[in-house]
Design a protein around this motif. Structure first.
Motif, mmCIF file in Angstrom:
data_model
loop_
_atom_site.group_PDB
_atom_site.id
_atom_site.type_symbol
_atom_site.label_atom_id
_atom_site.label_comp_id
_atom_site.label_asym_id
_atom_site.label_seq_id
_atom_site.Cartn_x
_atom_site.Cartn_y
_atom_site.Cartn_z
ATOM 1 N N GLY A 1 0.858 -1.180 -0.028
ATOM 2 C CA GLY A 1 -0.163 0.027 0.011
ATOM 3 C C GLY A 1 0.726 1.328 -0.145
ATOM 4 O O GLY A 1 0.652 2.302 -0.650
ATOM 5 N N PHE B 1 2.223 1.537 -3.899
ATOM 6 C CA PHE B 1 1.463 1.674 -5.007
ATOM 7 C C PHE B 1 -0.062 2.281 -4.701
ATOM 8 O O PHE B 1 -0.590 2.592 -5.822
ATOM 9 C CB PHE B 1 0.941 0.181 -5.631
ATOM 10 N N TYR B 2 -0.711 2.241 -3.409
ATOM 11 C CA TYR B 2 -1.783 2.792 -2.953
ATOM 12 C C TYR B 2 -1.586 3.762 -1.886
ATOM 13 O O TYR B 2 -2.322 3.666 -0.925
ATOM 14 C CB TYR B 2 -2.583 1.404 -2.684
ATOM 15 N N GLU C 1 -3.006 6.443 -1.620
ATOM 16 C CA GLU C 1 -4.158 7.392 -1.033
ATOM 17 C C GLU C 1 -5.220 6.349 -0.217
ATOM 18 O O GLU C 1 -6.022 7.028 0.184
ATOM 19 C CB GLU C 1 -4.736 7.750 -2.544
ATOM 20 N N LYS C 2 -4.963 5.073 -0.199
ATOM 21 C CA LYS C 2 -5.791 4.207 0.516
ATOM 22 C C LYS C 2 -5.478 4.283 2.228
ATOM 23 O O LYS C 2 -4.224 4.149 2.430
ATOM 24 C CB LYS C 2 -5.776 2.897 -0.069
ATOM 25 N N LEU D 1 -6.173 -1.316 3.660
ATOM 26 C CA LEU D 1 -5.712 -2.180 2.680
ATOM 27 C C LEU D 1 -5.859 -3.723 2.982
ATOM 28 O O LEU D 1 -5.662 -4.041 3.951
ATOM 29 C CB LEU D 1 -4.085 -1.960 2.443
ATOM 30 N N GLY E 1 -0.034 -5.459 -7.739
ATOM 31 C CA GLY E 1 1.111 -4.917 -6.691
ATOM 32 C C GLY E 1 1.597 -5.942 -5.914
ATOM 33 O O GLY E 1 2.810 -5.904 -5.663
#
Length: 366
Positions: free
Chosen positions: A250, A253-254, A256-257, A260, A268
């Motif tokens: 997370g 790659f993520y 903004e989240k 997870l 990912g």
């Protein structure tokens, strides 16, 4: 041993109920806590009594005299404290003292069980135990083995997670099914019991409620990752490792989240498990000797928006408020630099994966 706050609360309650003076002394002859007013000779009486306790060392030792009473508090078979009572009648001092000793010994046992349970959970999470030890210690600590559970890994934006640990203990650690602990300074772990009818939808909703509650009540922004659902205690470390991977993926790659899930990481998760040597080989194959830093932020944001719109040029240009030809020009810049025409699905996929691999490499180097 027990904290001064716990001891002070105990003697204050005794003094409030029975009157007189109540105090607890260490085995070195120093008063730890006091409620009420003691006489000047208390210290000498305690030291004499301590000498007898150390010589005999038998649970239930007490000395009741006119005006005062002394009681030995034991931790299993070893003396731990001396309880002193003054300004009470002999009968009252005997009753209050014996009840006080039982209360203090119960507090000692509860504290030791709490410490033992926390140590057991930490070793379980880190997979530091043999299977037979897991079953035996869980039975001793009254922790159910066959219980549906999931592991949540919680990280706060603040550098100090001690406050977060205390907040989560207050929210979840009041019963015998949910447990809160930490194995490092970077995160807090919640071992959450689930009902048999609950699945991943409920697991996500619990994570959302956790994020919202901590944010509202503790004014702390947190990120939560969780592993797969498990049904046996021995699999706690598996779900914990999955939650850790979800948190790492997370971050790469993520970003903004805030929630997870290990089973929803997509490509990912796959990239995160590729060896560094293969990642370097792939990037060299795609970009040659060029560095990813060569791409302008404007160009990258354009191509990512293009991917979000399923390679639709018209829709992407509309959302970016630019002319169609301007968009095509920016996409062609990528082609000139890499040889990849991102308007073609296969090249777009290669470029997308290459950028994700690059982000992964950057994280690994940091």
């Amino acid at each position: 041993m027990l904290s001064n706050q716990v001891l002070q609360r105990a003697v204050s309650e005794m003094e409030a109920i029975a009157g007189g003076a109540c105090s607890v002394w260490s085995l070195d002859g120093y008063r730890i806590v006091l409620s009420g007013s003691e006489s000047e000779g208390t210290a000498e009486r305690v030291k004499r009594f301590l000498k007898d306790v150390k010589e005999d060392s038998e649970p239930g030792m007490e000395e009741i005299r006119t005006g005062y009473a002394l009681f030995a508090v034991f931790d299993e078979e070893k003396p731990a404290y001396i309880l002193s009572l003054e300004n009470m009648s002999g009968e009252k001092a005997e009753i209050v003292g014996r009840l006080g000793v039982k209360e203090l010994e119960s507090l000692i046992r509860a504290y030791k069980e709490k410490v033992d349970k926390n140590r057991f959970l930490q070793n379980l999470l880190l997979d530091n135990m043999l299977l037979v030890d897991v079953f035996n210690q869980a039975k001793k600590l009254h922790i159910e083995n066959d219980q549906k559970r999931v592991i949540y890994l919680i990280e706060a934006n603040a550098s100090d997670n001690q406050f977060l640990l205390e907040v989560l203990k207050g929210m979840y650690a009041s019963g015998m099914k949910d447990f809160v602990t930490a194995v490092d300074e970077g995160s807090v772990i919640l071992i959450k019991a689930l009902e048999e009818t609950e699945g991943y939808r409920e697991v996500y909703e619990k994570a959302r409620a956790l994020v919202d509650t901590v944010s509202a009540e503790a004014m702390v922004n947190v990120r939560v990752a969780y592993g797969t659902i498990i049904h046996e205690l021995k699999d706690v470390s598996k779900s914990y490792k999955e939650a850790g991977m979800a948190m790492d993926v997370g971050k790469i790659f993520y970003a903004e989240k805030t929630i997870l899930a290990y089973n929803e990481l997509g490509i990912g998760r796959l990239i995160h498990q590729i060896p560094v040597s293969l990642c370097e080989m792939f990037l060299k194959e795609v970009f040659g000797d060029k560095d990813v830093e060569q791409f302008e932020e404007e160009t990258l944001s354009t191509v990512f928006k293009f991917f979000e719109n399923s390679l639709n040029i018209s829709e992407t240009a509309r959302q970016l408020y630019i002319h169609r030809n301007t968009l095509v020009y920016r996409l062609e810049k990528i082609q000139k630099m890499t040889g990849l025409d991102v308007r073609v699905f296969e090249d777009a996929l290669t470029f997308k994966i290459a950028m994700m691999v690059s982000e992964h490499m950057k994280y690994m180097k940091q």
